[in-house]
Every structure is written in C-alpha cells, then in structure tokens.
Design a protein around this motif. Sequence first.
Motif, mmCIF file in Angstrom:
data_model
loop_
_atom_site.group_PDB
_atom_site.id
_atom_site.type_symbol
_atom_site.label_atom_id
_atom_site.label_comp_id
_atom_site.label_asym_id
_atom_site.label_seq_id
_atom_site.Cartn_x
_atom_site.Cartn_y
_atom_site.Cartn_z
ATOM 1 N N ASP A 51 87.033 34.513 59.672
ATOM 2 C CA ASP A 51 87.483 33.509 60.634
ATOM 3 C C ASP A 51 86.402 32.501 61.000
ATOM 4 O O ASP A 51 86.703 31.388 61.422
ATOM 5 C CB ASP A 51 87.988 34.178 61.917
ATOM 6 N N TYR A 52 85.131 32.900 60.882
ATOM 7 C CA TYR A 52 84.052 32.015 61.296
ATOM 8 C C TYR A 52 82.804 32.299 60.462
ATOM 9 O O TYR A 52 82.716 33.317 59.763
ATOM 10 C CB TYR A 52 83.747 32.196 62.787
ATOM 11 N N GLN A 53 81.845 31.390 60.536
ATOM 12 C CA GLN A 53 80.584 31.516 59.813
ATOM 13 C C GLN A 53 79.590 32.274 60.706
ATOM 14 O O GLN A 53 79.075 31.727 61.679
ATOM 15 C CB GLN A 53 80.060 30.118 59.475
ATOM 16 N N PRO A 54 79.327 33.551 60.406
ATOM 17 C CA PRO A 54 78.480 34.361 61.308
ATOM 18 C C PRO A 54 77.024 33.908 61.367
ATOM 19 O O PRO A 54 76.328 34.214 62.329
ATOM 20 C CB PRO A 54 78.587 35.777 60.720
ATOM 21 N N PHE A 55 76.563 33.178 60.353
ATOM 22 C CA PHE A 55 75.152 32.764 60.333
ATOM 23 C C PHE A 55 74.969 31.294 60.719
ATOM 24 O O PHE A 55 73.908 30.728 60.497
ATOM 25 C CB PHE A 55 74.560 32.993 58.933
ATOM 26 N N SER A 56 75.998 30.684 61.312
ATOM 27 C CA SER A 56 75.907 29.258 61.620
ATOM 28 C C SER A 56 74.805 28.945 62.627
ATOM 29 O O SER A 56 74.224 27.861 62.609
ATOM 30 C CB SER A 56 77.251 28.752 62.154
ATOM 31 N N ALA A 57 74.516 29.884 63.516
ATOM 32 C CA ALA A 57 73.497 29.655 64.547
ATOM 33 C C ALA A 57 72.120 30.177 64.142
ATOM 34 O O ALA A 57 71.175 30.083 64.931
ATOM 35 C CB ALA A 57 73.927 30.298 65.867
ATOM 36 N N VAL A 58 72.012 30.727 62.941
ATOM 37 C CA VAL A 58 70.704 31.220 62.466
ATOM 38 C C VAL A 58 69.869 30.016 62.041
ATOM 39 O O VAL A 58 70.233 29.289 61.120
ATOM 40 C CB VAL A 58 70.872 32.196 61.284
ATOM 41 N N LYS A 59 68.762 29.802 62.706
ATOM 42 C CA LYS A 59 67.929 28.629 62.445
ATOM 43 C C LYS A 59 66.906 28.886 61.345
ATOM 44 O O LYS A 59 66.446 30.017 61.171
ATOM 45 C CB LYS A 59 67.209 28.201 63.728
ATOM 46 N N ASN A 60 66.584 27.832 60.625
ATOM 47 C CA ASN A 60 65.530 27.925 59.610
ATOM 48 C C ASN A 60 64.181 28.146 60.265
ATOM 49 O O ASN A 60 63.960 27.771 61.419
ATOM 50 C CB ASN A 60 65.477 26.647 58.770
ATOM 51 N N LEU A 61 63.280 28.758 59.510
ATOM 52 C CA LEU A 61 61.916 28.956 60.009
ATOM 53 C C LEU A 61 61.174 27.622 60.009
ATOM 54 O O LEU A 61 61.376 26.783 59.131
ATOM 55 C CB LEU A 61 61.165 29.947 59.115
ATOM 56 N N LYS A 62 60.334 27.431 60.992
ATOM 57 C CA LYS A 62 59.458 26.263 61.001
ATOM 58 C C LYS A 62 58.333 26.488 59.991
ATOM 59 O O LYS A 62 57.743 27.564 59.959
ATOM 60 C CB LYS A 62 58.882 26.040 62.394
ATOM 61 N N ILE A 63 58.088 25.491 59.177
ATOM 62 C CA ILE A 63 57.075 25.629 58.143
ATOM 63 C C ILE A 63 55.701 25.363 58.746
ATOM 64 O O ILE A 63 55.433 24.258 59.234
ATOM 65 C CB ILE A 63 57.341 24.657 56.980
ATOM 66 N N PRO A 64 54.816 26.361 58.753
ATOM 67 C CA PRO A 64 53.473 26.153 59.317
ATOM 68 C C PRO A 64 52.652 25.180 58.473
ATOM 69 O O PRO A 64 52.916 25.007 57.278
ATOM 70 C CB PRO A 64 52.863 27.559 59.298
ATOM 71 N N GLN A 65 51.680 24.571 59.100
ATOM 72 C CA GLN A 65 50.852 23.577 58.423
ATOM 73 C C GLN A 65 50.156 24.167 57.209
ATOM 74 O O GLN A 65 49.952 23.486 56.202
ATOM 75 C CB GLN A 65 49.814 23.020 59.407
ATOM 76 N N SER A 66 49.815 25.460 57.294
ATOM 77 C CA SER A 66 49.084 26.109 56.191
ATOM 78 C C SER A 66 49.930 26.241 54.928
ATOM 79 O O SER A 66 49.406 26.383 53.828
ATOM 80 C CB SER A 66 48.602 27.494 56.629
#
Length: 375
Positions: A172-187
């Motif tokens: 019925d819905y997308q269960p991972f829609s609110a899962v955010k991508n990781l922020k890419i560290p400068q390194s």
Amino acid sequence: MAGIGRIKNRYRVRYRLYYPDGTYRDRSRQVDKKGQARELKAQCDILESKTRLQKYTVNDIDNWWRNELINAKDRKDLQLYPDGRKTLSQAIDEYKRTWDISKKEAITRESRLSHIIECLGGKTPINSLRHSDGEYLKQYLRDKGYKSVSVNKHLQEIKRILSLQVAERAIDYQPFSAVKNLKIPQSEIITPTIPTEEEIAYILEKAEENDKKKRPLLGGHLTLFLLMYFGCGMRRSEALAARLENIDWEQRGLLLTKTKTNKPRMVGLAKRLYNQLLPRKGEKGFILPQYLPGSVTHAIRKHFDRCGIKMRLHDTRHTYTTLLQEKKVSPLDAMGRTGHTDMKMLSHYSHPKLDIIYEDQFEFMQDDSKKRDVL
C-alpha cells in the motif's frame, strides 16, 4: 467486482481471480436462489480484492477451495508466495525484468542487490518491511565498511524495488520513503583534477614522445587513447567499444552504440583526432587496441604521474564537460555529447574556473576611489 447474471432459472456469479505473476482468469459459479447468489457475490468480492492486492493467507486459500471458488490448480498457483505474500527475492526478480541497462551496470546492480538480500533476507515478505529496516540496512552497510556514496546507491536500489511494488499494488505504501541518504563526509568526497588546456597539450606532447619509444605504454597508441578521452569525453568502456564503421567521415562524428545508459549518442571528432583516424577510413573494427580496462587505467595513470599531474582517467570526462561549458556550449548540446540525462549530472561534471571576475561588471562594485581623491 463480481457480478450476478441470470441463466434461465438459475443465477450465475462471475468473478476474477488474480495470480501472483500479474495474470488473471475469469471464473463463475451457478446457484439456484437469489439470496445464495448475493452471499456468493460477497465472498467473490473479497476473493477478487485479496488476490489483486496479494493480501491473502493460506487460510484464505483453503477456505476458497472448500467453498469451490478455486480449483486445485488455482490453489497451487496462489501458493507461489509463502502465506500468500510476496517476498523480497521475488520483488527483486520482478525489478530485474524492468532493466534496460548495459551489462557492466547490471553486474554492479546485481552486487548491490545481493548485499540487500544478505541484510534484509530474501524470504522476508515485502509487506512486513518497515522504516526501521531501512535504517538497519544503512547501519549494516556502514559496519561492512562501505562508503556513504555506496550506501546511498543501495538505498536507491531498494527504494526503486519497493516503488515498483507500490505501482503494482502489492503493497500500500513505500516503507523506505522517509529513509534519508547519508551525508557524504568531506574525507570521502573525490575532488576531480581539471587540467588547463596548456597542461593537456603538455600531456599529449609527452604521450607522442612515449609512442616513439622502444617499449611504449599501450603499444605506442597512448596519444590516440588520450585524444579519445580528452577530446570526446567518453567513459573508459565507451572508448574501448567505439568502432570505425560508426564514424561519419563527412560530418566528423562518431556514433557510440555501447553506452552506460544503453542509449546511443553522437560525439564530435576534432581535427587532430579525425586526421589521425582518416588513414583507416573504410576499415572495420575497434578504433582502440583491445587492452584490459584495468591495464588502460593503469597505463594512463602512470603517464599522468610522469607528467607531474595527479589525476584519474575519469577526470578526463570531467575536464571535457568543463571545457564545453567554458566554450559556451549550450547545456542541451553538452548533454547530447556527454550522455547525461539531466542538468544535475551535467553540473556535477562541470567545474567552472575563477578566471574572470564577472562581479567587476557591476556598476556599484567599481573602484572609484581615485575619482573621489581627485574631487
């Protein structure tokens, strides 16, 4: 929805049975009384709804079979999924059938999908997945040592899989829609090296000297390789797959048929590269000698080091895109040359230089201190 019809003195209820593979068949049953037909229609409505949404269980299948709404073959076909629920492995198989990508990209995606199954479990019903499973997948991949970019690629794959199942009404819905991508560290951010045109000329000059040696890199074809990469902005695999019979000698264009996106595109052949290929007009076969991709990368990287420039082979593609921008090529034409499908990727490959201070053109930013001193 099921429907009721009349045949002489009897009532016929027609309904539709949906199978897990997306197909369906029409079924019907006859009863003597109108009340029985209405009761049967209510049961058939539930059957239609549950099989279409794949929300049924083993008990439902047994109940329909006992009430003669399905036959033995239907009963077997409906139990393709445990408890009547589609598993993650089966959803992934359906996702693979939608691919229209190159072999290399398919291998990369297969690897990501195997990691997803390893983490979440291939037999896990997709309608049991929750937001917390997406967060667990991120942590699992990080613990395995994957970089943020790679983790985000995995999340992109699983979101595509589940979005497809939403479209098919399996969930019925997308269960991972609110899962955010990781922020890419400068390194972890790889900053591409963009050489100037003078530096590129020096690299090519040294490549010509290399080609005249007794034991040259890439069998004495290093200059040709570099002209293809710097002058056409191709990916490594695209340049190795380029063929002589795809050259338009009149228009000075080269049609690339094997690309990352599987969409052919045309690139221009600058005079220097065109003149080097002109003696081979009428021939067929690959433009470049067929070395192993890793060997090509190693040889070109070695040549860059000899020239005192620290850069990757893929940086030549960034350089090409940046040069197009500097030459005032329109974004639409640039995308046609590079094969990028949107402005976001084009801007990712463009690295404007601060060689002109455009802000000096603002009237209010003019330095008129000398005028004030005179006054």
